[in-house]
Every structure is written in C-alpha cells, then in structure tokens.
Design a protein around this motif. Structure first.
Motif, mmCIF file in Angstrom:
data_model
loop_
_atom_site.group_PDB
_atom_site.id
_atom_site.type_symbol
_atom_site.label_atom_id
_atom_site.label_comp_id
_atom_site.label_asym_id
_atom_site.label_seq_id
_atom_site.Cartn_x
_atom_site.Cartn_y
_atom_site.Cartn_z
ATOM 1 N N THR A 129 -0.039 -5.295 3.920
ATOM 2 C CA THR A 129 1.055 -4.469 3.541
ATOM 3 C C THR A 129 1.104 -3.783 5.374
ATOM 4 O O THR A 129 -0.623 -3.502 4.968
ATOM 5 C CB THR A 129 1.419 -3.926 2.707
ATOM 6 N N GLY A 153 2.008 -10.218 -6.623
ATOM 7 C CA GLY A 153 2.705 -8.557 -5.413
ATOM 8 C C GLY A 153 2.234 -7.720 -5.794
ATOM 9 O O GLY A 153 0.941 -7.077 -6.203
ATOM 10 N N ALA A 154 1.966 -6.574 -5.426
ATOM 11 C CA ALA A 154 1.376 -5.087 -4.806
ATOM 12 C C ALA A 154 1.795 -4.628 -6.430
ATOM 13 O O ALA A 154 0.303 -4.132 -6.598
ATOM 14 C CB ALA A 154 2.657 -5.063 -4.150
ATOM 15 N N ASN A 183 -4.849 -5.775 0.619
ATOM 16 C CA ASN A 183 -3.502 -5.500 1.258
ATOM 17 C C ASN A 183 -2.477 -5.567 1.685
ATOM 18 O O ASN A 183 -3.358 -5.628 3.266
ATOM 19 C CB ASN A 183 -3.617 -3.871 0.714
ATOM 20 N N SER A 195 3.157 -6.815 9.232
ATOM 21 C CA SER A 195 4.798 -6.788 8.577
ATOM 22 C C SER A 195 4.966 -8.128 7.857
ATOM 23 O O SER A 195 5.065 -8.914 8.575
ATOM 24 C CB SER A 195 5.701 -5.953 9.274
ATOM 25 N N ASP A 196 5.969 -8.241 6.864
ATOM 26 C CA ASP A 196 6.818 -10.060 6.788
ATOM 27 C C ASP A 196 7.930 -10.160 8.134
ATOM 28 O O ASP A 196 9.006 -10.223 7.179
ATOM 29 C CB ASP A 196 7.179 -10.038 5.510
ATOM 30 N N CYS A 230 0.599 -9.065 -1.059
ATOM 31 C CA CYS A 230 1.736 -8.551 -0.184
ATOM 32 C C CYS A 230 2.321 -8.107 -0.848
ATOM 33 O O CYS A 230 2.572 -7.173 -2.733
ATOM 34 C CB CYS A 230 2.499 -9.243 0.435
ATOM 35 N N ALA A 231 3.590 -7.180 -0.786
ATOM 36 C CA ALA A 231 4.607 -6.397 -1.732
ATOM 37 C C ALA A 231 5.282 -7.451 -2.774
ATOM 38 O O ALA A 231 4.981 -6.789 -4.137
ATOM 39 C CB ALA A 231 5.965 -6.673 -0.485
ATOM 40 N N GLU A 244 3.595 -1.464 4.594
ATOM 41 C CA GLU A 244 4.050 -0.206 3.528
ATOM 42 C C GLU A 244 3.433 0.206 2.399
ATOM 43 O O GLU A 244 3.957 1.813 1.722
ATOM 44 C CB GLU A 244 6.144 -0.935 3.477
ATOM 45 N N LEU A 245 2.617 -0.560 2.244
ATOM 46 C CA LEU A 245 2.242 0.052 0.442
ATOM 47 C C LEU A 245 0.356 0.398 0.549
ATOM 48 O O LEU A 245 -0.635 -0.006 1.351
ATOM 49 C CB LEU A 245 1.962 -1.249 -0.387
#
Length: 171
Positions: free
Chosen positions: A36, A14-15, A34, A55-56, A85-86, A38-39
């Motif tokens: 994502t 995860g992130a 990365n 996006s997921d 990912c997140a 969003e991050l």
C-alpha cells in the motif's frame, strides 16, 4: 478479519491482520509485505515489515516488484510471510500470484485458481492482470489466461461461465 493461507508459510490478507499481534504469532509471521501507499507498516517485535508503495490503480507499476518480493518471500527462513494490501483483493493477490509463478512453477491460470481457491473474493485490477500476463510470458514464453471485458470489469476467463451472455470482448 480474514487471513487466507496460500502455502504452509505464506498468508494473504487485508490490512487489519497485520495489526493483530496474536494472529501474527499464531501463524508464525516474521515478515509482513505491505502493498500500500496509504497504510503504515505494522511494528511488532521480531517481525520485519517491507513496503511496496503501489496504489490500487490500473496504471500503477506493481510488476516492477514481482521478482524482488518473490525473492523476499522465498528468502524468509525465520518464519511465515503475510502479504497484505488494504482489503486483500487486488494488489496483494497479484503479488502472491507472481510469487507462485516464479517459485512454485505454476502458470498464471494455476496461480489464479490456487489463490482464488484460498481467498474467493480476489479481484486484481486490469492493469495488474496485464502485468501478470507480461510476467507469465517472460517466465514461460506464453500466456494461459485470456481476459474478458464484462459489465463487472475485466476478468480472467476462468471467472466467467461458459456461454455467459455478459461477455462482451476478449483481449
């Protein structure tokens, strides 16, 4: 913080792991992917960070990045690669499975089992599964995974027990 080792030089997380400089150093990480929107990309001296802005969501086009990111993972000769990912459950495992199919010569079933053995709580969304199935068909001319719709969502048949009454249909 959970980092899963997939191969001697490939890690999945995860992130949170991408922010831990000591962990990256211990694992010899020189490339972070990365996955994502969003991050932000982690910034560490001596570590390159690539973003796969997906996006997921089942409609998101992760498959467009399978080959280029597999090439980046394979081409990282300076150290290890961390794909995140997140939460390390959907996007990044799907990308890692695509890499394993392309460069380790395994089927989608084998790639899924491999990643799940290293990181048991993976669950790529249904759209990513469709894209992985398409990619496997492109690479090998056939599919080795059958998807089953359950009350928990669409899952590969290897996640379902034989004769499980919750299995409703397959596609």
């Amino acid at each position: 913080m959970s980092v899963s080792q997939i191969t001697p030089t490939l890690f999945l997380s995860g992130a949170d792991a991408a922010l831990n400089k000591a962990l990256l150093s211990r694992r010899g990480i020189t490339l972070i992917i990365n996955v994502t929107v969003e991050l932000p990309c982690a910034e560490h001296q001596g570590v390159e960070c690539l973003r796969v802005p997906v996006s997921d969501r089942p409609h998101a086009q992760l498959g467009e990045h399978f080959e280029s990111m597999a090439d980046c993972i394979r081409g990282n000769r300076t150290g290890s690669t961390l794909v995140h990912c997140a939460a390390g459950m959907s996007r990044s495992p799907a990308l890692v499975m695509a890499y394993l199919m392309r460069y380790e010569g395994v089927t989608l079933r084998q790639a899924h089992d491999w990643v799940r053995d290293c990181r048991p709580h993976i669950r790529p969304n249904a759209g990513f599964w469709r894209q992985l199935l398409d990619y496997e068909k492109k690479l090998y001319g056939k599919n080795t995974v059958k998807m089953i719709a359950t009350p928990l969502g669409v899952l590969p048949e290897s996640n379902i027990s034989e004769g499980d009454p919750e299995c409703c249909l397959s596609w």
